[in-house]
Design an enzyme around this catalytic site. Structure first.
Site: not given
Length: 85
Positions: A14-16
């Site tokens: 779960i990145h930007a």
């Protein structure tokens, strides 16, 4: 309260970008949506809280929805995770 577990399959976790999409999805519902990783929790409507969980590929999270539209929120978010993460 409705909840489900999900194992992250996105290779970067779960990145930007997906976190931003998740916030947008969670804001569609009146219910409170919480993402849980281990003993840490984050409000799904708060981008920085989500990012601070540091969820990586292969890790399992629990998604909880509680409120007036919790059934719709849980179903919608489960579909979101399957399609996005």
């Amino acid at each position: 309260m409705k909840s489900f577990n999900y194992v992250i399959t996105d290779e970067v976790g779960i990145h930007a970008r997906p976190a931003g999409l998740l916030v947008k999805e969670a804001k569609k519902y009146e219910s409170t949506v919480t993402i849980i990783k281990g003993d840490r929790k984050a409000d799904a409507r708060k981008l920085m809280m989500l990012m601070s969980l540091g969820v990586k590929c292969g890790e399992e999270i629990t998604v909880e929805a509680e409120g007036p539209d919790e059934d719709a929120a849980a179903a919608g978010l489960e579909k979101f995770f399957e399609e996005t993460l």
